[in-house]
Write a protein that holds these residues in place. Sequence first.
Motif, PDB file in Angstrom:
ATOM      1  N   ARG A 106      59.827 -45.350  28.543  1.00  0.00           N
ATOM      2  CA  ARG A 106      60.162 -45.792  30.216  1.00  0.00           C
ATOM      3  C   ARG A 106      59.303 -46.793  30.805  1.00  0.00           C
ATOM      4  O   ARG A 106      59.250 -47.372  31.481  1.00  0.00           O
ATOM      5  CB  ARG A 106      59.760 -44.248  30.777  1.00  0.00           C
ATOM      6  CG  ARG A 106      60.592 -44.654  32.464  1.00  0.00           C
ATOM      7  CD  ARG A 106      60.609 -43.435  32.134  1.00  0.00           C
ATOM      8  NE  ARG A 106      59.664 -42.364  32.290  1.00  0.00           N
ATOM      9  CZ  ARG A 106      59.526 -40.901  31.655  1.00  0.00           C
ATOM     10  NH1 ARG A 106      60.397 -40.385  31.267  1.00  0.00           N
ATOM     11  NH2 ARG A 106      58.366 -40.397  31.624  1.00  0.00           N
ATOM     12  N   ARG A 160      65.715 -47.709  30.496  1.00  0.00           N
ATOM     13  CA  ARG A 160      65.878 -46.923  31.035  1.00  0.00           C
ATOM     14  C   ARG A 160      66.135 -45.510  29.984  1.00  0.00           C
ATOM     15  O   ARG A 160      66.716 -46.182  28.653  1.00  0.00           O
ATOM     16  CB  ARG A 160      67.318 -47.001  32.013  1.00  0.00           C
ATOM     17  CG  ARG A 160      68.348 -45.912  32.370  1.00  0.00           C
ATOM     18  CD  ARG A 160      69.527 -46.494  32.955  1.00  0.00           C
ATOM     19  NE  ARG A 160      68.925 -47.399  34.195  1.00  0.00           N
ATOM     20  CZ  ARG A 160      68.828 -47.362  35.904  1.00  0.00           C
ATOM     21  NH1 ARG A 160      69.297 -46.294  36.124  1.00  0.00           N
ATOM     22  NH2 ARG A 160      69.249 -48.213  35.669  1.00  0.00           N
ATOM     23  N   THR A 161      65.142 -44.400  30.176  1.00  0.00           N
ATOM     24  CA  THR A 161      65.366 -43.220  29.521  1.00  0.00           C
ATOM     25  C   THR A 161      65.352 -42.310  30.458  1.00  0.00           C
ATOM     26  O   THR A 161      64.532 -41.975  30.718  1.00  0.00           O
ATOM     27  CB  THR A 161      63.708 -43.480  28.911  1.00  0.00           C
ATOM     28  OG1 THR A 161      63.557 -45.006  27.956  1.00  0.00           O
ATOM     29  CG2 THR A 161      63.926 -42.819  27.323  1.00  0.00           C
ATOM     30  N   PRO A 187      65.713 -40.437  34.416  1.00  0.00           N
ATOM     31  CA  PRO A 187      64.743 -42.075  33.670  1.00  0.00           C
ATOM     32  C   PRO A 187      63.848 -42.152  34.775  1.00  0.00           C
ATOM     33  O   PRO A 187      62.667 -42.844  34.931  1.00  0.00           O
ATOM     34  CB  PRO A 187      66.201 -43.349  34.969  1.00  0.00           C
ATOM     35  CG  PRO A 187      67.129 -42.497  33.609  1.00  0.00           C
ATOM     36  CD  PRO A 187      67.197 -40.660  34.561  1.00  0.00           C
ATOM     37  N   PRO A 229      72.065 -45.422  30.124  1.00  0.00           N
ATOM     38  CA  PRO A 229      70.125 -45.109  29.878  1.00  0.00           C
ATOM     39  C   PRO A 229      70.299 -46.706  29.066  1.00  0.00           C
ATOM     40  O   PRO A 229      71.207 -46.528  27.628  1.00  0.00           O
ATOM     41  CB  PRO A 229      70.214 -43.882  29.222  1.00  0.00           C
ATOM     42  CG  PRO A 229      70.877 -44.048  28.600  1.00  0.00           C
ATOM     43  CD  PRO A 229      72.347 -44.146  29.364  1.00  0.00           C
TER      44      PRO A 229
END
Length: 532
Positions: free
Chosen positions: A57, A62-63, A77, A108
Motif C-alpha cells: 500500500r 491498491r491492496t 485499500p 486491486p
Amino acid sequence: MLFLYCVLLVSCLVMLVAGIVEQRRHYANLDRIPHRVLVNGIRGKSSITRLCAGALRGGGLRTVAKTTGTAARFIHPDATEEPVYRKFGIANVVEQIGIVRRAAAYRPDALVMECMAVMPALQEINQSKLIQSTIGVLCNVREDHVAEMGPTLDDIGRSLSRSMPHGGICVTAEKERFHVLQKEADARDCKLVYADPDTVSDEELRGFSWFTFKENVAIALTVAELLGVDRETALQGMYDAPPDPGVLSVERYVAPGGKRVRFANVFAANDPESTLMNINQLLDLGAVDRPLNVVINCRPDRVERNGQMGQIVPDLMPEKVFVIGHPAKSAIDAIPAEWRSRAVDLGGDQRDGEEFMHELLGHLGEQSSLVAIGNIHGQGEILLEHLAELPGFEDEPAPEPVRPARTQQPQYAPHLDPYADLTAAQEARYAQPPVPRQYVRQQPPGEATQYRQPTDHQPQYPQADYHQPPYPGPRQHPPLEQPWPGQPQPHAPQPYPPQPHQPHSHDPQSHDPQWYDPHWYDPQQHYPGEPR
C-alpha cells in the motif's frame, strides 16, 4: 418412488450447474487480481499479512488483505478494516470465496490472504482452488498442530509446503528446515527465496509502534521487492499499517491497593518456542521486568498445548504461575517438580471472573510483571476484559543524572606584580607627587622660536647646541616615576634633536614630520584656517 428419484436427480443437476457457475465466477474474480499473496506458517501469519499489505500500500499498489488470527479482519485499500462475519461463529475455508469476490470489486493490484487451513488436504485446496497465489509465504516451522500435521518438525514443514504455488515463488524465513522446504519447492517447480532477518537493522525495527520481529519484517520487505516496491517506501508503509489485535503488547495497570502491574499479552504465540522468544524479547527491551508472574490459560481441546506451556516454566523462572481455564491439571502436572510449588490453581473455567481476578491480583507485589500465555479463548478473554477495566499509569521519566559541580577556573593565568620586590625606600621615592604640567619655550640657536609641550614628570634642562662640536651626546633623563598597579601607564618621552628649518608643506598628505608634530609651531609660517 420414481418421483423422489427424479427430484433427487434434478436437485443434483441444479447443484452441479450452480457449482460450475460459482467456480467460473470465482476464477474470473481471481483473474481480476494480478498479484495474490498467500501467507502460511505456524506463528506470525496475521502480523506478516498486515506488514505485506502495508508495504504494498505504501508503494502505491491498491491492496486488499484479510487476516484470520485472533480476530478475523477484512482490510480495505484505504487501511480501514471490519470484522469478518461468520455464521454461528464457525470458521470455514469456504469463506475465502466471498473474500475474493469482495476484493475483486475494488479492482486491486494485490490481494494478501492469511491461510486459515490446518489440515494438509485443506491447505492444498486453499491454494489450488480458492486463492491460486502467485507468491507464497511460509514464515516458519514450529511445533504446533502435531495431531493434524505430523509428530515431527519435518512432517510439519512438508504439510505447510502444500500451500506453495506451482510454478510460482515462495518466501520463507525458516532456517532450520530450509532443506526440507527446498525439496518440496523443487517438486512443485517453485522458486524458494530466503528472507534473511539479519538484513533488518535495529534502527529500522524501532520505527514500529508495536513489538514485531525481524523475521516478519524481512519477509514483508522481500515480498515488496518482488512486486517492485523499494525498501524505504515499503518500510514507511509498514510503519503506517495498523497492528493486529493479537499483536504482542504491554499494558500498564494500577491494581487495588496501588499495585502497579505491567501486563504482556502473549496469547497469540501459543507454541513453546514462540512464547519463549516473545517473553525474552520483552525482557531484553525492558518492557517487562522481574519479579515475573505467568498466567497459563488452559482449553479442553488443547490439552497437549497446555502441557507444553507448563514445561517451559523453568525457562521463564517466574515468581508465581497462575493457572486458569480447564483442565488446569494438564498444565500443572507438566510443570517440573521443583517449580510446581509456585503454581496457583485459580479454580477452573466455572469460577467467576471477578473472584479469580481478585485472588490473582492479591498474590502480586507492589511492582510486578504479568505475562499471559497459552490460549486466548475462554477465561483468557475474561482476564483481558477485567484488566481493561483497571486504570492505567504512565512510566515516570528517568531522572537526569546528577553532574558534579564545576569549579570556576580562571580564564587567564595570574599576572605577576613587577613591583612586589621593591623596598620601602624605593616605594617612598616613587610615591612623590607628579610635576605640574607647564609650557616651556625652547629656542635652539639659529632657529625660529618653537614651543613644546612637555609630558608629565619630565624636568626641564638647559638646551645644548647640537650644531656646534663637541656634541654633548643624547639627552639623559632621570628614571620615570613608576605608577601603582591599576593606574594608567604614562607615556615615556621621546627625545629628539632639533633639526634645521625646512620649508613647510601645506599639503595634508605631506610626510613632513613637522606637520604631524603637535609640539612644533612656526609663528612666521601661515597655517590653513589661520587669519593672515
